[in-house]
Scaffold this motif. Structure first.
Motif, PDB file in Angstrom:
ATOM      1  N   PRO A  42     -30.172 -32.036  -1.394  1.00  0.00           N
ATOM      2  CA  PRO A  42     -29.695 -31.320  -2.586  1.00  0.00           C
ATOM      3  C   PRO A  42     -30.808 -30.961  -3.554  1.00  0.00           C
ATOM      4  O   PRO A  42     -30.897 -29.824  -4.019  1.00  0.00           O
ATOM      5  CB  PRO A  42     -28.705 -32.307  -3.210  1.00  0.00           C
ATOM      6  N   GLN A  43     -31.659 -31.945  -3.856  1.00  0.00           N
ATOM      7  CA  GLN A  43     -32.747 -31.731  -4.811  1.00  0.00           C
ATOM      8  C   GLN A  43     -33.997 -32.418  -4.300  1.00  0.00           C
ATOM      9  O   GLN A  43     -33.961 -33.583  -3.906  1.00  0.00           O
ATOM     10  CB  GLN A  43     -32.384 -32.302  -6.178  1.00  0.00           C
ATOM     11  N   ASN A  44     -35.088 -31.698  -4.296  1.00  0.00           N
ATOM     12  CA  ASN A  44     -36.357 -32.240  -3.836  1.00  0.00           C
ATOM     13  C   ASN A  44     -37.409 -32.001  -4.906  1.00  0.00           C
ATOM     14  O   ASN A  44     -37.443 -30.923  -5.511  1.00  0.00           O
ATOM     15  CB  ASN A  44     -36.771 -31.544  -2.530  1.00  0.00           C
ATOM     16  N   VAL A 132     -23.631 -31.969   8.667  1.00  0.00           N
ATOM     17  CA  VAL A 132     -24.687 -31.792   7.667  1.00  0.00           C
ATOM     18  C   VAL A 132     -25.298 -33.166   7.424  1.00  0.00           C
ATOM     19  O   VAL A 132     -24.625 -34.078   6.936  1.00  0.00           O
ATOM     20  CB  VAL A 132     -24.128 -31.208   6.361  1.00  0.00           C
ATOM     21  N   MET A 133     -26.575 -33.326   7.784  1.00  0.00           N
ATOM     22  CA  MET A 133     -27.282 -34.599   7.629  1.00  0.00           C
ATOM     23  C   MET A 133     -28.088 -34.551   6.340  1.00  0.00           C
ATOM     24  O   MET A 133     -29.059 -33.797   6.229  1.00  0.00           O
ATOM     25  CB  MET A 133     -28.199 -34.842   8.833  1.00  0.00           C
ATOM     26  N   VAL A 134     -27.683 -35.337   5.360  1.00  0.00           N
ATOM     27  CA  VAL A 134     -28.192 -35.199   3.998  1.00  0.00           C
ATOM     28  C   VAL A 134     -29.225 -36.283   3.692  1.00  0.00           C
ATOM     29  O   VAL A 134     -29.024 -37.459   4.018  1.00  0.00           O
ATOM     30  CB  VAL A 134     -27.036 -35.295   2.976  1.00  0.00           C
ATOM     31  N   GLU A 135     -30.294 -35.882   3.037  1.00  0.00           N
ATOM     32  CA  GLU A 135     -31.316 -36.817   2.560  1.00  0.00           C
ATOM     33  C   GLU A 135     -31.249 -36.925   1.043  1.00  0.00           C
ATOM     34  O   GLU A 135     -31.247 -35.912   0.332  1.00  0.00           O
ATOM     35  CB  GLU A 135     -32.713 -36.353   2.971  1.00  0.00           C
ATOM     36  N   GLY A 136     -31.201 -38.155   0.552  1.00  0.00           N
ATOM     37  CA  GLY A 136     -31.265 -38.368  -0.884  1.00  0.00           C
ATOM     38  C   GLY A 136     -32.679 -38.236  -1.405  1.00  0.00           C
ATOM     39  O   GLY A 136     -33.607 -37.894  -0.672  1.00  0.00           O
ATOM     40  N   ALA A 137     -32.862 -38.519  -2.694  1.00  0.00           N
ATOM     41  CA  ALA A 137     -34.181 -38.406  -3.322  1.00  0.00           C
ATOM     42  C   ALA A 137     -34.451 -39.655  -4.148  1.00  0.00           C
ATOM     43  O   ALA A 137     -33.588 -40.095  -4.917  1.00  0.00           O
ATOM     44  CB  ALA A 137     -34.254 -37.166  -4.209  1.00  0.00           C
ATOM     45  N   GLY A 138     -35.633 -40.236  -3.981  1.00  0.00           N
ATOM     46  CA  GLY A 138     -35.952 -41.436  -4.734  1.00  0.00           C
ATOM     47  C   GLY A 138     -34.980 -42.545  -4.392  1.00  0.00           C
ATOM     48  O   GLY A 138     -34.788 -42.884  -3.230  1.00  0.00           O
ATOM     49  N   SER A 139     -34.299 -43.074  -5.407  1.00  0.00           N
ATOM     50  CA  SER A 139     -33.363 -44.170  -5.205  1.00  0.00           C
ATOM     51  C   SER A 139     -32.119 -43.956  -6.053  1.00  0.00           C
ATOM     52  O   SER A 139     -32.210 -43.485  -7.195  1.00  0.00           O
ATOM     53  CB  SER A 139     -34.016 -45.500  -5.602  1.00  0.00           C
ATOM     54  N   ALA A 141     -30.608 -46.212  -7.467  1.00  0.00           N
ATOM     55  CA  ALA A 141     -30.621 -47.278  -8.470  1.00  0.00           C
ATOM     56  C   ALA A 141     -31.390 -46.900  -9.730  1.00  0.00           C
ATOM     57  O   ALA A 141     -31.586 -47.742 -10.607  1.00  0.00           O
ATOM     58  CB  ALA A 141     -31.213 -48.550  -7.862  1.00  0.00           C
ATOM     59  N   GLU A 142     -31.842 -45.652  -9.834  1.00  0.00           N
ATOM     60  CA  GLU A 142     -32.579 -45.218 -11.019  1.00  0.00           C
ATOM     61  C   GLU A 142     -31.565 -44.928 -12.137  1.00  0.00           C
ATOM     62  O   GLU A 142     -31.061 -43.820 -12.284  1.00  0.00           O
ATOM     63  CB  GLU A 142     -33.426 -43.995 -10.678  1.00  0.00           C
ATOM     64  N   ILE A 143     -31.273 -45.951 -12.904  1.00  0.00           N
ATOM     65  CA  ILE A 143     -30.190 -45.902 -13.886  1.00  0.00           C
ATOM     66  C   ILE A 143     -30.388 -44.767 -14.892  1.00  0.00           C
ATOM     67  O   ILE A 143     -29.429 -44.116 -15.317  1.00  0.00           O
ATOM     68  CB  ILE A 143     -30.089 -47.252 -14.630  1.00  0.00           C
ATOM     69  N   ASN A 144     -31.627 -44.519 -15.270  1.00  0.00           N
ATOM     70  CA  ASN A 144     -31.902 -43.494 -16.279  1.00  0.00           C
ATOM     71  C   ASN A 144     -31.568 -42.089 -15.799  1.00  0.00           C
ATOM     72  O   ASN A 144     -31.449 -41.161 -16.604  1.00  0.00           O
ATOM     73  CB  ASN A 144     -33.370 -43.554 -16.706  1.00  0.00           C
ATOM     74  N   LEU A 145     -31.403 -41.904 -14.482  1.00  0.00           N
ATOM     75  CA  LEU A 145     -31.136 -40.575 -13.938  1.00  0.00           C
ATOM     76  C   LEU A 145     -29.712 -40.429 -13.419  1.00  0.00           C
ATOM     77  O   LEU A 145     -29.366 -39.404 -12.830  1.00  0.00           O
ATOM     78  CB  LEU A 145     -32.129 -40.276 -12.798  1.00  0.00           C
ATOM     79  N   ARG A 146     -28.879 -41.455 -13.611  1.00  0.00           N
ATOM     80  CA  ARG A 146     -27.534 -41.425 -13.025  1.00  0.00           C
ATOM     81  C   ARG A 146     -26.638 -40.380 -13.694  1.00  0.00           C
ATOM     82  O   ARG A 146     -25.813 -39.752 -13.026  1.00  0.00           O
ATOM     83  CB  ARG A 146     -26.892 -42.811 -13.117  1.00  0.00           C
ATOM     84  N   ASP A 147     -26.784 -40.185 -14.984  1.00  0.00           N
ATOM     85  CA  ASP A 147     -25.997 -39.169 -15.669  1.00  0.00           C
ATOM     86  C   ASP A 147     -26.372 -37.788 -15.127  1.00  0.00           C
ATOM     87  O   ASP A 147     -27.542 -37.429 -15.068  1.00  0.00           O
ATOM     88  CB  ASP A 147     -26.250 -39.240 -17.181  1.00  0.00           C
ATOM     89  N   ARG A 148     -25.401 -37.014 -14.686  1.00  0.00           N
ATOM     90  CA  ARG A 148     -25.602 -35.664 -14.128  1.00  0.00           C
ATOM     91  C   ARG A 148     -26.367 -35.681 -12.803  1.00  0.00           C
ATOM     92  O   ARG A 148     -26.940 -34.671 -12.406  1.00  0.00           O
ATOM     93  CB  ARG A 148     -26.346 -34.747 -15.118  1.00  0.00           C
ATOM     94  N   ASP A 149     -26.366 -36.803 -12.116  1.00  0.00           N
ATOM     95  CA  ASP A 149     -27.120 -36.905 -10.860  1.00  0.00           C
ATOM     96  C   ASP A 149     -26.604 -35.905  -9.827  1.00  0.00           C
ATOM     97  O   ASP A 149     -25.400 -35.772  -9.623  1.00  0.00           O
ATOM     98  CB  ASP A 149     -26.998 -38.330 -10.293  1.00  0.00           C
ATOM     99  N   ALA A 151     -28.802 -35.650  -6.868  1.00  0.00           N
ATOM    100  CA  ALA A 151     -29.690 -35.923  -5.741  1.00  0.00           C
ATOM    101  C   ALA A 151     -29.214 -37.067  -4.865  1.00  0.00           C
ATOM    102  O   ALA A 151     -29.566 -37.129  -3.686  1.00  0.00           O
ATOM    103  CB  ALA A 151     -31.101 -36.233  -6.256  1.00  0.00           C
ATOM    104  N   ASN A 152     -28.427 -37.990  -5.404  1.00  0.00           N
ATOM    105  CA  ASN A 152     -28.029 -39.168  -4.644  1.00  0.00           C
ATOM    106  C   ASN A 152     -26.509 -39.365  -4.724  1.00  0.00           C
ATOM    107  O   ASN A 152     -25.761 -38.575  -4.188  1.00  0.00           O
ATOM    108  CB  ASN A 152     -28.793 -40.395  -5.154  1.00  0.00           C
ATOM    109  N   MET A 153     -26.072 -40.438  -5.392  1.00  0.00           N
ATOM    110  CA  MET A 153     -24.649 -40.750  -5.416  1.00  0.00           C
ATOM    111  C   MET A 153     -23.817 -39.699  -6.150  1.00  0.00           C
ATOM    112  O   MET A 153     -22.636 -39.518  -5.847  1.00  0.00           O
ATOM    113  CB  MET A 153     -24.433 -42.131  -6.036  1.00  0.00           C
ATOM    114  N   GLY A 154     -24.427 -38.991  -7.100  1.00  0.00           N
ATOM    115  CA  GLY A 154     -23.686 -37.927  -7.762  1.00  0.00           C
ATOM    116  C   GLY A 154     -23.210 -36.879  -6.777  1.00  0.00           C
ATOM    117  O   GLY A 154     -22.075 -36.406  -6.850  1.00  0.00           O
ATOM    118  N   PHE A 155     -24.077 -36.533  -5.831  1.00  0.00           N
ATOM    119  CA  PHE A 155     -23.687 -35.585  -4.785  1.00  0.00           C
ATOM    120  C   PHE A 155     -22.690 -36.222  -3.827  1.00  0.00           C
ATOM    121  O   PHE A 155     -21.668 -35.617  -3.468  1.00  0.00           O
ATOM    122  CB  PHE A 155     -24.922 -35.104  -4.021  1.00  0.00           C
TER     123      PHE A 155
END
Length: 482
Positions: A42-44, A132-139, A141-149, A151-155
């Motif tokens: 989703p985001q790189n 569709v085989m999806v790759e996340g970005a970073g981790s 667990a990056e709490i500061n980036l969870r809002d509006r995520d 790249a990872n669990m938000g997607f």
């Protein structure tokens, strides 16, 4: 054989946990089984990128995964690409095209718009492929980036897909990484995490089994596979410069490790050449004597020029040329070889101009229009006109007398420059070392006369097959789990 997941996401407990290679391996395994599979990120955020057949730009890792899946790279495989131009700002590329230059705070607010682009691409891929085989970005667990995520669990939450969590045991603390990551997730995110992969293991698996038993009992989730540490892989790096192996060849090539260096994968073929000793020289390190100096691509040419001056490279390059050495400039490195780099609109930072190295009669002006294209042609400096295949990614337009003596003929037009004394070669062409004929011609020009050559395509295919073979237990476990 069918695959029971229409969308499956691979996330990591840390950056460089092995998400890219696990996705590539699963793509290759599914391709072998006749499953129509496509990679997706989703985001790189990366400075290594590739040009797609539809004239867009995506992360290098997704281009590699496309090769593994046996499909042509397309901008839908990486709808959001961020290319950092400073510590707090990046060029935002959506569906392969530059949308804006944003600082981190503005982009965070922009993510709601970016998510729509992500979902559009994912939906288009679902219509065309079995999986569709999806790759996340970073981790995640990056709490500061969870809002509006996005790249990872938000997607994953938005499209309701299962997640496999990868952890790198070679870093140490693998069980803490997994348990700590789970603890940072919401309840729904923990539920969609279907199992773990322990990556880069070396040693006696029996010694690991008590830890696996503990982890499965504590989390209630299975360790789907323990993947081995594989040495000697030839795979395109997503961003970070990989450690160079011990010197083998007598022909020394040095590359300054610019702060905003882009597409250093250009030099992977040199890394693999048995007669070449390749060195990336970092800040504060002494500049070694060399047969060939290569100035790499840059996402901030003027800023990296300042860095070169601070490190003493201009004097070293001139000394190198006085003693008969050769110099190649690629893309941003090519622009640095001229007289001046002008950025009137501030496309790569502050607006203004900077004196360049003055080694070629050429001036470059940055422009809003980015050149993105796959190209092929021949080496004009080589009497045998060796074929070359590559791609262009740049925003500058260069003019001047130096271009009257081109280094290549690309798609029937002159490209690059060759100095009158034959010591300096400049080009906008990325991937110039990637064909066996071209790397042989370039090394002959630089002074290396060798019967050895490198076929990057064959090395890449062999490495993809190796990681796929090693990842077979994960595929088996995923199928059994469903």
């Amino acid at each position: 054989m069918s695959f029971p997941y229409s969308t499956l996401m691979v996330q990591g407990t840390t950056s460089d946990a092995g998400k890219s290679t696990v996705v590539a391996a699963l793509c290759r395994l599914l391709k072998r089984r006749g499953v129509r599979v496509v990679p997706f990120k989703p985001q790189n955020m990366a400075l290594n990128s590739a040009v797609t057949a539809d004239g867009g730009e995506i992360g290098r890792a997704q281009a590699l995964q496309a090769v593994a899946a046996g499909v042509s790279p397309h901008t839908d495989m990486n709808p959001i690409l961020l290319k950092p131009s400073s510590d707090i700002g990046a060029q935002v590329i959506i569906h392969g095209k530059v949308r804006a230059e944003m600082n981190a705070r503005d982009y965070h607010q922009y993510k709601t718009v970016a998510m729509q682009a992500v979902l559009e691409s994912h939906e288009r891929l679902l219509q065309q492929y079995d999986c569709v085989m999806v790759e996340g970005a970073g981790s995640p667990a990056e709490i500061n980036l969870r809002d509006r995520d996005i790249a990872n669990m938000g997607f994953a939450e938005k499209v309701d897909c299962p997640v496999v969590l990868v952890a790198d045991i070679d870093r140490g603390g693998v069980f803490a990484h997994i348990v700590g990551t789970l603890d940072c997730l919401s309840e729904s995110e923990r539920r969609r995490t279907i199992g773990f992969v322990i990556n880069r293991f070396r040693g006696d698996i029996k010694l690991l089994e008590p830890g696996i038993d503990w982890l499965e009992q504590k989390t209630g989730k299975p360790v789907l596979a323990v993947l081995p540490y594989l040495h000697g892989l030839f795979l395109d790096a997503e961003d970070a410069v990989q450690p160079v192996q011990a010197a083998r060849g007598a022909f020394r090539v040095v590359v300054p490790s610019l702060p905003r260096m882009s597409n250093h994968t250009d030099f992977d073929a040199l890394r693999a050449h048995p007669d070449v000793d390749l060195h990336f020289v970092r800040q504060g390190e002494p500049i070694p004597q060399a047969d060939l100096i290569i100035l790499p691509g840059s996402k901030n040419t003027r800023g990296d020029l300042e860095w070169l001056r601070a490190q003493g490279w201009p004097d070293q390059i001139k000394r190198h040329l006085r003693y008969g050495g050769k110099v190649i400039g690629v893309c941003g490195g090519f622009q640095m070889l001229g007289r001046e780099v002008i950025d009137p609109l501030g496309m790569e930072g502050r607006a203004g101009s900077s004196p360049a190295l003055g080694l070629l009669d050429m001036t470059t002006e940055m422009s809003p229009q980015k050149q993105l294209k796959q190209v092929q042609g021949v080496c004009a400096f080589d009497g045998e006109q060796a074929p070359v295949i590559g791609y262009e990614i740049h925003m500058g337009v260069s003019t001047g007398g130096a271009l009257d003596t081109p280094a290549f003929t690309i798609d029937g037009r002159p490209e690059g420059a060759l100095s009158a004394d034959g010591q300096i070669l400049g080009t906008y062409l990325h991937g110039l070392f990637d064909t066996p004929q071209a790397i042989s011609a370039l090394m002959r020009w630089a002074g290396l006369h060798s019967h050895n050559t490198v076929d990057t395509s064959a090395l890449r295919e062999a490495s993809l097959d190796r990681i796929a073979d090693a990842t077979q237990p994960l595929l088996d476990a995923l199928i059994a789990l469903k």
